[in-house]
Scaffold this active site. Structure first.
Site, mmCIF file in Angstrom:
data_model
loop_
_atom_site.group_PDB
_atom_site.id
_atom_site.type_symbol
_atom_site.label_atom_id
_atom_site.label_comp_id
_atom_site.label_asym_id
_atom_site.label_seq_id
_atom_site.Cartn_x
_atom_site.Cartn_y
_atom_site.Cartn_z
ATOM 1 N N HIS A 26 -27.790 36.008 -12.498
ATOM 2 C CA HIS A 26 -26.507 35.833 -13.186
ATOM 3 C C HIS A 26 -25.581 37.023 -12.923
ATOM 4 O O HIS A 26 -24.416 36.848 -12.522
ATOM 5 C CB HIS A 26 -26.754 35.685 -14.693
ATOM 6 C CG HIS A 26 -25.517 35.533 -15.499
ATOM 7 N ND1 HIS A 26 -24.999 34.298 -15.863
ATOM 8 C CD2 HIS A 26 -24.657 36.450 -16.032
ATOM 9 C CE1 HIS A 26 -23.891 34.474 -16.561
ATOM 10 N NE2 HIS A 26 -23.670 35.762 -16.687
ATOM 11 N N GLU A 27 -26.103 38.220 -13.145
ATOM 12 C CA GLU A 27 -25.273 39.416 -12.966
ATOM 13 C C GLU A 27 -24.939 39.658 -11.501
ATOM 14 O O GLU A 27 -23.872 40.178 -11.176
ATOM 15 C CB GLU A 27 -25.972 40.637 -13.565
ATOM 16 C CG GLU A 27 -26.263 40.538 -15.056
ATOM 17 C CD GLU A 27 -25.021 40.288 -15.899
ATOM 18 O OE1 GLU A 27 -23.919 40.657 -15.460
ATOM 19 O OE2 GLU A 27 -25.152 39.708 -16.992
ATOM 20 N N HIS A 30 -21.758 37.887 -10.684
ATOM 21 C CA HIS A 30 -20.594 38.690 -11.072
ATOM 22 C C HIS A 30 -20.366 39.813 -10.058
ATOM 23 O O HIS A 30 -19.225 40.057 -9.627
ATOM 24 C CB HIS A 30 -20.810 39.316 -12.454
ATOM 25 C CG HIS A 30 -20.810 38.344 -13.585
ATOM 26 N ND1 HIS A 30 -19.853 37.361 -13.734
ATOM 27 C CD2 HIS A 30 -21.646 38.217 -14.657
ATOM 28 C CE1 HIS A 30 -20.106 36.668 -14.833
ATOM 29 N NE2 HIS A 30 -21.181 37.164 -15.407
#
Length: 375
Positions: A26-27, A30
């Site tokens: 997920h990170e 980003h």
């Protein structure tokens, strides 16, 4: 001592590994899109709290593993905290070049792309996991043919008979018996128009699934809709379907879509009173389920990780301030208004969002522990 070791190896360690992988992906979404958009990243952390181990790369990003393994974050240049709240007090002191490298100072489309990349990465991970499972193990399927109708069931009341071929549900074509089970499970007390083929002709029968509580093999109670039909090897033609890599990806997309639509159906059922909210779980329940899946083998853990990855992506898209969806909502307001919300309003909104998150965490923890004991 043996009980502690069993708890660690059976529940805590599998949970930490699964959650850490999902958070990292997920990170990383980003991070990669943010870097692609020219936004500087100052920290990438798996976990919260004090740093356990880490290093700083040539771009000035601090990569670290932190003490509390219940999440993670990417901190961009110019952010006040890990929730990507801009540090308004210092932004005005930056040069135009420095400000352009902050998340708050980037163009609107770059901010939106960077924020949306996290949930999208979780969806892509789920698709990849499902595809790998389908290529490696295939998928057991059966035809949507009724072998037995339970007495006094919703199906019996609707006039469904053994031998009926289920063709469509609410006009949507179905391929397998699992399609029927999945569709019915999230629609308790909701009338479904079922199209069946009987004697060479199609018949439409309205059926209303009963809200039913069942207990799985681990003793967990699950609430879902059931109509009371069963298939078997003779009628259902049980078989193992195999997939090429391309077909597996398509099936992975379809499986991910089922989870997303099922999640929204469940949330809708909570608001309409057709289902209770006691199936919403937090870290304790996820850890417990991860341990249970680990007893079934590596494939079961992977399948569960894919489901949780989709859930993590969806949760972050909810329009709650502090979450990715909250940021995207404010970016949408900015696009409509032609200017961002004032720093004071943003501060109030984020504080409200933090309070909502804490409330949801308390509720989930209650469901995981005290609520289940009382129930």
């Amino acid at each position: 001592m043996m009980a502690i070791i069993g708890l660690l190896t059976g529940y805590i360690i599998p949970f930490i590994i699964v959650l850490s992988v999902l958070v990292f992906v997920h990170e990383m979404g980003h991070y990669l899109v943010g870097r692609w958009c020219g936004i500087r990243v100052t920290a990438f952390s798996v976990g919260f709290g004090p740093e356990l181990v880490g290093f700083t790369d040539s771009h000035g990003t601090r990569w670290k593993l932190s003490a509390i393994p219940l999440g993670g974050y990417v901190k961009f240049f110019g952010d006040e905290d890990a929730a990507s709240v801009p540090d308004m007090a210092n932004l005005d002191k930056f040069t135009p070049e420095e400000r352009a490298r902050t998340l708050a100072g980037a163009k609107l489309w770059k901010r939106a792309a960077t924020v949306a990349a996290g949930p999208i990465a979780n969806f892509l991970l789920a698709i990849a996991i499902f595809a790998a499972l389908f290529v490696t193990y295939g998928k057991m399927v059966s035809d949507p043919v009724v072998a037995e109708v339970r007495p006094e069931s919703a199906a019996a009341s609707a006039g469904i008979e053994p031998g009926d071929l289920l063709v469509a549900l609410d006009g949507e074509p179905i391929r397998t018996f699992d399609d029927v089970r999945r569709y019915v499970a999230v629609r308790p007390e909701t009338t479904i128009l079922m199209t069946v083929e009987r004697g060479g002709r199609e018949i439409q029968l309205p059926v209303t699934p009963k809200r039913t509580e069942i207990t799985d093999q681990f003793g967990n109670k699950v609430e879902l809709g059931q109509i009371g039909i069963v298939t078997n090897a003779e009628r259902g033609n049980f078989r193992l379907e195999t997939y090429s890599p391309v077909e597996a990806v398509v099936e992975g997309v379809r499986e991910t879509g089922h989870i997303i639509s099922g999640t929204f159906s469940y949330l809708g059922n909570i608001f309409t009173g057709r289902m209770s909210a006691d199936q919403i779980g937090g870290p304790i329940r996820i850890a417990e389920t991860t341990g249970q899946m680990a007893t079934l083998g590596f494939a079961a853990v992977l399948n569960f990780a894919a489901v949780i990855s989709v859930s993590l992506g969806l949760m972050n898209l909810f329009p709650i301030p502090v979450l990715d969806g909250g940021h995207l909502l404010m970016y949408a307001l900015e696009a409509v208004r032609g200017r961002p919300l004032s720093p004071r309003v943003q501060d109030v909104v984020f504080r409200f969002g933090l309070a909502m998150i804490l409330t949801l965490m308390v509720f989930a923890t209650w469901n995981d522990t005290i609520g289940r004991w009382i129930g």
